[in-house]
Motif scaffolding. Structure first.
Motif, PDB file in Angstrom:
ATOM      1  N   ALA A  38      18.301   4.215   8.966  1.00 50.10           N
ATOM      2  CA  ALA A  38      18.722   5.583   9.318  1.00 50.10           C
ATOM      3  C   ALA A  38      18.259   6.576   8.254  1.00 50.10           C
ATOM      4  N   VAL A  39      18.362   6.186   6.993  1.00 47.75           N
ATOM      5  CA  VAL A  39      17.931   7.075   5.903  1.00 47.75           C
ATOM      6  C   VAL A  39      16.420   7.255   5.941  1.00 47.75           C
ATOM      7  N   ASP A  40      15.691   6.149   6.093  1.00 48.37           N
ATOM      8  CA  ASP A  40      14.225   6.253   6.177  1.00 48.37           C
ATOM      9  C   ASP A  40      13.807   7.159   7.332  1.00 48.37           C
ATOM     10  N   LEU A  41      14.475   7.009   8.452  1.00 48.35           N
ATOM     11  CA  LEU A  41      14.169   7.838   9.616  1.00 48.35           C
ATOM     12  C   LEU A  41      14.450   9.306   9.329  1.00 48.35           C
ATOM     13  N   ALA A  42      15.574   9.590   8.690  1.00 53.35           N
ATOM     14  CA  ALA A  42      15.928  10.975   8.354  1.00 53.35           C
ATOM     15  C   ALA A  42      14.933  11.587   7.380  1.00 53.35           C
ATOM     16  N   ALA A  49      11.464   2.632   8.614  1.00 45.10           N
ATOM     17  CA  ALA A  49      12.744   2.525   9.319  1.00 45.10           C
ATOM     18  C   ALA A  49      12.718   1.371  10.314  1.00 45.10           C
ATOM     19  N   LEU A  50      11.606   1.193  11.013  1.00 47.62           N
ATOM     20  CA  LEU A  50      11.539   0.146  12.035  1.00 47.62           C
ATOM     21  C   LEU A  50      11.801  -1.239  11.465  1.00 47.62           C
ATOM     22  N   ALA A  69      24.471  -3.366  18.139  1.00 45.12           N
ATOM     23  CA  ALA A  69      23.074  -3.562  18.543  1.00 45.12           C
ATOM     24  C   ALA A  69      22.558  -2.341  19.304  1.00 45.12           C
ATOM     25  N   ALA A  70      23.390  -1.793  20.180  1.00 46.06           N
ATOM     26  CA  ALA A  70      22.977  -0.613  20.947  1.00 46.06           C
ATOM     27  C   ALA A  70      22.762   0.594  20.033  1.00 46.06           C
ATOM     28  N   ARG A  71      23.650   0.765  19.041  1.00 49.02           N
ATOM     29  CA  ARG A  71      23.473   1.881  18.088  1.00 49.02           C
ATOM     30  C   ARG A  71      22.142   1.748  17.359  1.00 49.02           C
ATOM     31  N   LEU A  75      18.425   4.147  17.229  1.00 48.28           N
ATOM     32  CA  LEU A  75      17.629   4.488  16.041  1.00 48.28           C
ATOM     33  C   LEU A  75      16.202   3.964  16.166  1.00 48.28           C
ATOM     34  N   ILE A  76      16.042   2.750  16.690  1.00 50.36           N
ATOM     35  CA  ILE A  76      14.695   2.207  16.902  1.00 50.36           C
ATOM     36  C   ILE A  76      13.932   3.095  17.882  1.00 50.36           C
ATOM     37  N   GLY A  77      14.612   3.536  18.937  1.00 49.55           N
ATOM     38  CA  GLY A  77      13.971   4.434  19.902  1.00 49.55           C
ATOM     39  C   GLY A  77      13.510   5.729  19.247  1.00 49.55           C
TER      40      GLY A  77
END
Length: 187
Positions: A38-42, A49-50, A69-71, A75-77
Motif C-alpha cells: 500500500a505504501v509503495d503504491l501510494a 507494490a505488486l 484477500a479481497a482487500r 490494491l493489486i488492481g
C-alpha cells in the motif's frame, strides 16, 4: 495512509516488518507485506507494490481469510491499473467484488464500484471531488461522524458537504441523494 502522511506510513510499515520477523507464522508477514504494498503504491512504485501484495494475497488465501484477500485484490488492481494493465486490473477488481458481495461488505463494494465505474461529468451534477467522496460514503450508509473520521475532516465540514450535496442534487434527504447517485451512476 488515510491521513495522507506516506512517510509515517512507511515508518509504521518498517515496524510491522520487524515485528513479523520475530514470529514464526505467515499472518504478521502478510500484514506487513500488505502495508508495504500500500505504501509503495501510494508513492507511485506500482511494480514494487505488486510483489509485496502478491505475497500477502498468497497468505490470506492459504489461511482462508477472504476479506483480507479481497482487500489485497483491490490494491493489486490499482497497481495493475497504474502499470497500464487494464485487463489484469479488471480481473482483480472483479475478484474482490465477488468476495465483498458474498460477505455483504457494503462499504467495500462502494469503494470497488467507485474504482471501476466512470463518474458522470461534473457539469451534470456539479459536485466537487470531495463531495463525491462524501456521497459515496453516504451511499455506503455511513453517518456524518463516521465520514468525518474516514476523511480526516471535522463533523461540521462533513455537515456542510452533505448540505451542499443535497442542494446541488435538488433532493431533501440522504436516501434521495443515494437514489439519485445510483440512478445517475455518480458512484
Amino acid at each position: 495512509m488515510a491521513a495522507g502522511d506516506v512517510q509515517d506510513a512507511r515508518n509504521a510499515c518498517r515496524e510491522l516488518e520487524n515485528i513479523a520477523r520475530s514470529f514464526d507464522t505467515g499472518v504478521p508477514d502478510a500484514i506487513a507485506a500488505q502495508a508495504r504494498g500500500a505504501v509503495d503504491l501510494a508513492e507511485g512504485d506500482a511494480r514494487a507494490a505488486l510483489g509485496s501484495l502478491r505475497r500477502a494475497f498468497e497468505v490470506w488465501q492459504r489461511i482462508a481469510a477472504p476479506y483480507a484477500a479481497a482487500r489485497v485484490c483491490v490494491l493489486i488492481g490499482q497497481a495493475c491499473r497504474a502499470l497500464g494493465d487494464k485487463d489484469a486490473a479488471d480481473l482483480e477488481f472483479d475478484a474482490a467484488r465477488t468476495i465483498f458481495e458474498r460477505l455483504g461488505a457494503g462499504p467495500d463494494l462502494t469503494q470497488i464500484n467507485s474504482l471501476t465505474t466512470g463518474v458522470a461529468s461534473s457539469s451534470a451534477h456539479r459536485l466537487t471531488s470531495r463531495e463525491l467522496d462524501v456521497l459515496r460514503l453516504i451511499v455506503a450508509g455511513e453517518t456524518n461522524k463516521a465520514i468525518a473520521g474516514r476523511l480526516s475532516r471535522s463533523e461540521k465540514t462533513v455537515d456542510r458537504h452533505v448540505s451542499n450535496i443535497l442542494a446541488k442534487l435538488d433532493v431533501r434527504s440522504r436516501a434521495a441523494a443515494t437514489a439519485f447517485a445510483c440512478r445517475h451512476k455518480l458512484i
